[in-house]
Design a protein around this motif. Structure first.
Motif, PDB file in Angstrom:
ATOM      1  N   LEU A 100       7.752   5.186 -12.610  1.00 24.95           N
ATOM      2  CA  LEU A 100       6.600   5.794 -11.945  1.00 24.95           C
ATOM      3  C   LEU A 100       6.339   5.179 -10.577  1.00 24.95           C
ATOM      4  O   LEU A 100       5.901   5.862  -9.654  1.00 24.95           O
ATOM      5  N   SER A 101       6.652   3.898 -10.423  1.00 27.16           N
ATOM      6  CA  SER A 101       6.357   3.186  -9.173  1.00 27.16           C
ATOM      7  C   SER A 101       7.524   3.190  -8.194  1.00 27.16           C
ATOM      8  O   SER A 101       7.457   2.543  -7.148  1.00 27.16           O
ATOM      9  N   GLU A 102       8.588   3.898  -8.512  1.00 32.72           N
ATOM     10  CA  GLU A 102       9.773   3.901  -7.652  1.00 32.72           C
ATOM     11  C   GLU A 102       9.489   4.563  -6.300  1.00 32.72           C
ATOM     12  O   GLU A 102       9.896   4.062  -5.267  1.00 32.72           O
ATOM     13  N   GLU A 103       8.796   5.683  -6.304  1.00 31.25           N
ATOM     14  CA  GLU A 103       8.535   6.440  -5.073  1.00 31.25           C
ATOM     15  C   GLU A 103       7.264   6.000  -4.348  1.00 31.25           C
ATOM     16  O   GLU A 103       7.227   5.980  -3.131  1.00 31.25           O
ATOM     17  N   ARG A 104       6.211   5.717  -5.097  1.00 27.35           N
ATOM     18  CA  ARG A 104       4.941   5.302  -4.498  1.00 27.35           C
ATOM     19  C   ARG A 104       4.256   4.294  -5.402  1.00 27.35           C
ATOM     20  O   ARG A 104       4.533   4.240  -6.602  1.00 27.35           O
ATOM     21  N   PRO A 105       3.372   3.492  -4.840  1.00 26.25           N
ATOM     22  CA  PRO A 105       2.733   2.454  -5.660  1.00 26.25           C
ATOM     23  C   PRO A 105       1.846   3.047  -6.751  1.00 26.25           C
ATOM     24  O   PRO A 105       1.313   4.141  -6.610  1.00 26.25           O
ATOM     25  N   ARG A 142       4.858  -1.654  -7.371  1.00 22.61           N
ATOM     26  CA  ARG A 142       5.742  -0.906  -6.472  1.00 22.61           C
ATOM     27  C   ARG A 142       7.181  -1.263  -6.807  1.00 22.61           C
ATOM     28  O   ARG A 142       7.530  -2.442  -6.868  1.00 22.61           O
ATOM     29  N   LYS A 143       7.989  -0.261  -7.075  1.00 24.45           N
ATOM     30  CA  LYS A 143       9.409  -0.438  -7.435  1.00 24.45           C
ATOM     31  C   LYS A 143       9.578  -1.412  -8.604  1.00 24.45           C
ATOM     32  O   LYS A 143      10.450  -2.270  -8.593  1.00 24.45           O
ATOM     33  N   GLY A 144       8.696  -1.281  -9.600  1.00 20.95           N
ATOM     34  CA  GLY A 144       8.808  -2.088 -10.809  1.00 20.95           C
ATOM     35  C   GLY A 144       8.329  -3.522 -10.677  1.00 20.95           C
ATOM     36  O   GLY A 144       8.479  -4.306 -11.605  1.00 20.95           O
ATOM     37  N   GLU A 145       7.741  -3.888  -9.541  1.00 19.75           N
ATOM     38  CA  GLU A 145       7.255  -5.248  -9.308  1.00 19.75           C
ATOM     39  C   GLU A 145       5.765  -5.223  -8.981  1.00 19.75           C
ATOM     40  O   GLU A 145       5.277  -4.287  -8.341  1.00 19.75           O
ATOM     41  N   ILE A 146       5.065  -6.265  -9.394  1.00 20.89           N
ATOM     42  CA  ILE A 146       3.650  -6.381  -9.059  1.00 20.89           C
ATOM     43  C   ILE A 146       3.563  -6.876  -7.620  1.00 20.89           C
ATOM     44  O   ILE A 146       3.982  -7.980  -7.307  1.00 20.89           O
ATOM     45  N   SER A 147       3.027  -6.034  -6.737  1.00 21.26           N
ATOM     46  CA  SER A 147       2.942  -6.409  -5.324  1.00 21.26           C
ATOM     47  C   SER A 147       1.576  -6.968  -4.959  1.00 21.26           C
ATOM     48  O   SER A 147       1.444  -7.641  -3.941  1.00 21.26           O
ATOM     49  N   SER A 148       0.567  -6.669  -5.774  1.00 23.52           N
ATOM     50  CA  SER A 148      -0.785  -7.152  -5.495  1.00 23.52           C
ATOM     51  C   SER A 148      -1.535  -7.256  -6.815  1.00 23.52           C
ATOM     52  O   SER A 148      -1.308  -6.464  -7.726  1.00 23.52           O
ATOM     53  N   PHE A 149      -2.440  -8.217  -6.880  1.00 19.80           N
ATOM     54  CA  PHE A 149      -3.225  -8.407  -8.093  1.00 19.80           C
ATOM     55  C   PHE A 149      -4.609  -8.910  -7.713  1.00 19.80           C
ATOM     56  O   PHE A 149      -4.732  -9.790  -6.865  1.00 19.80           O
ATOM     57  N   THR A 150      -5.634  -8.319  -8.298  1.00 19.55           N
ATOM     58  CA  THR A 150      -6.997  -8.767  -8.040  1.00 19.55           C
ATOM     59  C   THR A 150      -7.808  -8.708  -9.324  1.00 19.55           C
ATOM     60  O   THR A 150      -7.516  -7.917 -10.217  1.00 19.55           O
TER      61      THR A 150
END
Length: 175
Positions: A66-71, A150-158
């Motif tokens: 699901l996150s491959e194309e957009r976050p 994004r792309k299977g990785e956590i790019s941000s966390f809050t």
């Protein structure tokens, strides 16, 4: 000497106020960043947890695909969470134009959760985590917690309260 001559010129007062606001905003940003870093220590760094996710409607969620194309915004919340009452409307608003997956923690069975969502008018997809197992796999220690994937990785966390512009900017940054 008159009272008006003892006051600072309006422009000088305005600049003083502006300086104070800038300092407070910067202080808030630093404290928020440090708080997020502290609370996200238990969040997996090596990709997403391999845990099956199924929405209340029976849809299977594959976050990596699901996150491959957009976050994707992944929202961990609970019906009993006071702060979530402030953040959930923002997440619902973002779900109109962005991909959102939410995980309801220890909020009862599917029927109870569906009634809650209907009463609030929320339309975002919900994965029910009645025993908090999925949250533990993700290392979630507090609600609300929001991950941008994004792309299977956590790019941000809050963690905690966040603003609509703050979430929108996190999604934009991950794009």
């Amino acid at each position: 000497m008159s009272a008006s001559s003892e006051q600072a010129p309006p422009r000088r007062r305005w600049l003083g106020w502006l300086r104070q606001v800038v300092v407070l905003v910067l202080l808030f940003a630093v404290v928020s960043t440090l708080s997020d870093a502290w609370r996200s220590r238990s969040v997996p760094e090596q990709g997403l947890p391999d845990w099956p996710m199924h929405t209340l409607t029976g849809e299977t969620i594959d976050l990596a695909a699901l996150s491959e194309e957009r976050p994707v915004l992944v929202y961990f919340w609970a019906t009993w969470c006071g702060v979530c009452k402030l953040v959930s409307p923002t997440v619902d608003w973002l779900a109109e134009d962005h991909t959102v997956v939410s995980v309801a923690l220890t909020s009862g069975d599917n029927a109870r959760l569906a009634r809650f969502l209907s009463a609030k008018g929320y339309d975002f997809p919900v994965v029910n985590d009645p025993r908090g197992e999925l949250a533990r796999a993700w290392g979630i220690a507090a609600t609300p917690s929001i991950a941008i994937v994004r792309k299977g990785e956590i790019s941000s966390f809050t963690v905690g309260i966040t603003t609509p512009p703050g979430l929108w900017l996190r999604l934009w940054w991950a794009s």
